[in-house]
Design a protein around this motif. Structure first.
Motif, PDB file in Angstrom:
ATOM      1  N   VAL A 173      -7.820  -0.833   6.650  1.00 36.26           N
ATOM      2  CA  VAL A 173      -6.377  -0.926   6.391  1.00 36.26           C
ATOM      3  C   VAL A 173      -6.122  -0.892   4.884  1.00 36.26           C
ATOM      4  O   VAL A 173      -5.273  -0.143   4.392  1.00 36.26           O
ATOM      5  N   GLY A 174      -6.882  -1.689   4.153  1.00 34.44           N
ATOM      6  CA  GLY A 174      -6.715  -1.733   2.694  1.00 34.44           C
ATOM      7  C   GLY A 174      -6.977  -0.379   2.059  1.00 34.44           C
ATOM      8  O   GLY A 174      -6.348   0.001   1.068  1.00 34.44           O
ATOM      9  N   GLN A 210      -3.848   2.146   3.784  1.00 35.37           N
ATOM     10  CA  GLN A 210      -2.428   1.763   3.908  1.00 35.37           C
ATOM     11  C   GLN A 210      -1.536   2.545   2.946  1.00 35.37           C
ATOM     12  O   GLN A 210      -0.479   3.063   3.349  1.00 35.37           O
ATOM     13  N   ASP A 211      -1.959   2.643   1.691  1.00 39.94           N
ATOM     14  CA  ASP A 211      -1.121   3.349   0.708  1.00 39.94           C
ATOM     15  C   ASP A 211      -0.901   4.809   1.115  1.00 39.94           C
ATOM     16  O   ASP A 211       0.216   5.327   1.040  1.00 39.94           O
ATOM     17  N   SER A 218       5.202   2.738  -3.166  1.00 38.51           N
ATOM     18  CA  SER A 218       4.046   2.117  -2.521  1.00 38.51           C
ATOM     19  C   SER A 218       4.514   0.972  -1.626  1.00 38.51           C
ATOM     20  O   SER A 218       5.618   0.442  -1.804  1.00 38.51           O
ATOM     21  N   PRO A 219       3.706   0.590  -0.631  1.00 40.45           N
ATOM     22  CA  PRO A 219       4.111  -0.514   0.258  1.00 40.45           C
ATOM     23  C   PRO A 219       4.271  -1.819  -0.524  1.00 40.45           C
ATOM     24  O   PRO A 219       3.560  -2.058  -1.504  1.00 40.45           O
ATOM     25  N   GLN A 233       0.574  -6.059   1.528  1.00 40.45           N
ATOM     26  CA  GLN A 233      -0.661  -5.596   2.145  1.00 40.45           C
ATOM     27  C   GLN A 233      -0.676  -6.002   3.616  1.00 40.45           C
ATOM     28  O   GLN A 233      -0.417  -7.154   3.961  1.00 40.45           O
ATOM     29  N   LEU A 234      -0.945  -5.021   4.486  1.00 40.34           N
ATOM     30  CA  LEU A 234      -1.031  -5.337   5.919  1.00 40.34           C
ATOM     31  C   LEU A 234      -2.348  -6.036   6.207  1.00 40.34           C
ATOM     32  O   LEU A 234      -3.389  -5.677   5.655  1.00 40.34           O
ATOM     33  N   ILE A 237      -4.452  -7.305   9.709  1.00 40.90           N
ATOM     34  CA  ILE A 237      -4.516  -7.444  11.165  1.00 40.90           C
ATOM     35  C   ILE A 237      -5.308  -8.712  11.476  1.00 40.90           C
ATOM     36  O   ILE A 237      -6.472  -8.826  11.102  1.00 40.90           O
TER      37      ILE A 237
END
Lengths: 189, 228
Positions: A22-23, A26-27, B57-58, B61-62, B64
Motif C-alpha cells: 500500500v505504501g 498508494q501515491d 498527493s493523498p 497514508q492508508l 489496512i
C-alpha cells in the motif's frame, strides 16, 4: 524487496507485507485516479476501494510479478464503475466545460496568473476527451506503462491502445488550439 | 508502409518503444511526408504541455488493519467475536458449514415434529404430526347404493324446486289480476264522476237559458202592450 515477494509474504500470512505494498503504490493509484476525475475526493475514494479489493482478492492473482498491472486493472474498473454510477452528473459537468474558455496571453497583465489558468484548462481539456482515450493517455503519459502493460490492463490489443492514444493526443491538440493555449503559456514561473 | 501504419509506429517512436532499425526506417518515411512530420511535431508539443498537469498527493497514508487487530478494537461487539470464532474463514468451508447447519436443523425439526417423508404414485409428500387414517375404498354395491341415494335426493330436490316455482308463479298471477281489477274499478269510478259533473253542468246551463228566454219574452210582451 520486489512486489512479488511482498505478495508472497502476504499470502503466507504476513499482514504487514500488504501495508508495504500500500505504501509503495498508494501515491501512484491516487495520482492515476486524480488525473482521471480531477477530484481529490474521488481519487481518495477510488484509492481506498482499490486497496480494499486488492486485499480481498490478492489470492486470485495468478502471477505475483504483475501485481502493479493487476492493481491498475482494479483501479481502472473502479473508475469505470464510478463513471456509470454518477454518469449523468459527470456528463453534465463535462458539458459545462465545453464552453470554450479564452486565454489571451498577450493581453494578460500577469503571466503567472495566465499560467495557473492554463493549468486548470489543461485538466479540463483532459476531462473532455472520451473516457477510453483519457485512460490510455494517463496510463502512458503519466504512469509510464508500456503499451503491452496497458493492453493487458484494458484487455485490448496493443494497436487499439496506440490508436486510442493517437486520437486522444490529436483531440487534446485541437482543444488546446481552440482555447488558445500553447506551450509558451507554461514558461511563466 | 502506409500512413496508418506509420501513425501507429509514431506512438512507439514518441515513447521510445521502437527498435533502432524500425526507428530509422520510420524517420526516413516521415522525412518524405510533410504531413506526418507536422503531426509528429504537434503530438510532441501536446505531450510537452501535458507534462505540466498538476497533481495532488493523498492527504493521509492508508493502513489496512489485520482482522485480529480490528477484533481487539471492537471488544464490545461480543457477537462479532463469537461469530468469528465459530464460523470458518475460507469460502468453501463457510459454505460447507452452512449446509451442515441447515441439515442438522432440518433433522432436529423433523424429529421434534414427527415428520414423515414419503414418495408414492402421486409424488413427494411430507407430513408432520399424527398420520391421517388410511383411505378405505368402497365396494361396488356401496357405490351403487350411494348413486341411488344421490339420484333420489336429486329427484326430490328437483320436485321441490318445481313446486316452489309453480306456487310462486300462481301467486304472482293472482297478484297481477287483483291489481288489474283494482285498476278497472278506479277507472270506472273516475269516468262516472266525470259524467255526473258533465250532466250537472248541462242541467245548469239549460236552466239559465230557460230563464233568459222567459225574461226576453216578458220584455217583448210588455213592449207590445205599451205600444197598443
Amino acid at each position: 524487496m520486489e512486489d512479488a515477494q511482498l505478495v508472497q509474504d502476504f499470502l503466507g500470512g504476513n499482514h504487514q507485507a500488504f501495508n508495504k505494498l500500500v505504501g509503495r503504490w498508494q501515491d501512484r493509484i491516487h495520482h492515476f485516479a486524480y488525473r482521471y476525475f480531477a477530484s481529490s475526493d474521488d481519487a481518495a475514494e477510488i484509492t481506498q476501494k482499490t486497496f480494499i479489493k486488492a486485499y480481498q482478492k490478492l489470492d486470485t492473482l495468478d502471477d505475483a510479478s504483475k501485481f502493479g498491472s493487476w492493481l491498475y486493472r482494479i483501479a481502472n474498473n473502479l473508475c469505470l464503475d464510478e463513471l456509470k454510477r454518477v454518469g449523468r452528473k459527470r456528463a453534465t459537468s463535462l458539458e459545462a466545460l465545453k464552453e470554450a474558455p479564452q486565454t489571451d496571453v498577450s493581453s494578460s497583465a500577469d503571466g503567472r496568473l495566465v499560467r495557473n489558468e492554463a493549468l486548470v484548462l489543461l485538466h479540463k481539456a483532459l476531462l473532455q476527451i472520451p473516457n477510453d482515450q483519457r485512460m490510455v493517455v494517463i496510463m502512458k503519459e503519466y504512469e509510464g506503462l508500456t503499451f503491452r502493460e496497458i493492453a493487458e490492463i484494458l484487455d485490448e490489443s496493443e494497436n487499439t491502445v496506440k490508436s486510442r492514444l493517437y486520437y486522444g493526443l490529436r483531440t487534446l491538440k485541437k482543444t488546446f488550439d481552440s482555447w488558445n493555449i500553447n506551450k509558451e503559456v507554461f514558461n511563466y514561473d | 508502409m502506409t500512413k496508418e501504419e506509420a501513425r501507429i509506429l509514431l506512438m512507439d517512436y514518441m515513447y521510445g518503444e521502437l527498435e533502432a532499425d524500425q526507428a530509422k526506417e520510420l524517420e526516413q518515411y516521415i522525412s518524405q511526408h510533410a504531413d506526418l512530420k507536422q503531426e509528429l511535431e504537434e503530438l510532441t508539443e501536446t505531450r510537452s504541455m501535458l507534462q505540466h498537469l498538476p497533481v495532488q498527493s493523498p492527504q493521509e497514508q492508508l493502513v489496512i488493519m489485520e482482522p485480529e487487530t480490528r477484533e481487539k478494537t471492537a471488544t464490545s461487539n461480543w457477537w462479532e467475536r463469537v461469530r468469528t470464532a465459530l464460523s470458518p474463514q475460507a469460502g468453501f468451508a463457510r459454505t460447507s458449514f452452512a449446509i451442515a447447519g441447515f441439515v442438522f436443523l432440518f433433522v432436529i425439526t423433523g424429529a421434534l415434529t414427527n415428520m414423515k417423508v414419503s414418495i408414492g404414485d402421486n409424488g413427494f409428500s411430507m407430513t408432520f404430526g399424527e398420520q391421517p387414517p388410511a383411505q378405505v375404498g368402497y365396494t361396488p354395491s356401496q357405490v351403487e347404493l350411494i348413486i341411488n341415494q344421490v339420484q333420489k335426493e336429486n329427484a326430490q330436490l328437483v320436485n321441490q324446486i318445481v313446486l316452489a316455482a309453480q306456487e310462486q308463479q300462481e301467486e304472482q298471477f293472482q297478484q297481477t289480476l287483483a291489481t288489474f281489477a283494482q285498476y278497472i274499478d278506479d277507472q270506472r269510478a273516475t269516468d262516472l264522476e266525470l259524467m255526473n259533473y258533465s250532466l250537472s253542468s248541462l242541467e245548469e246551463t239549460t236552466y239559465n237559458r230557460f230563464r233568459q228566454t222567459d225574461q226576453v219574452l216578458g220584455e217583448i210582451i210588455q213592449t207590445v202592450s205599451t205600444n197598443d
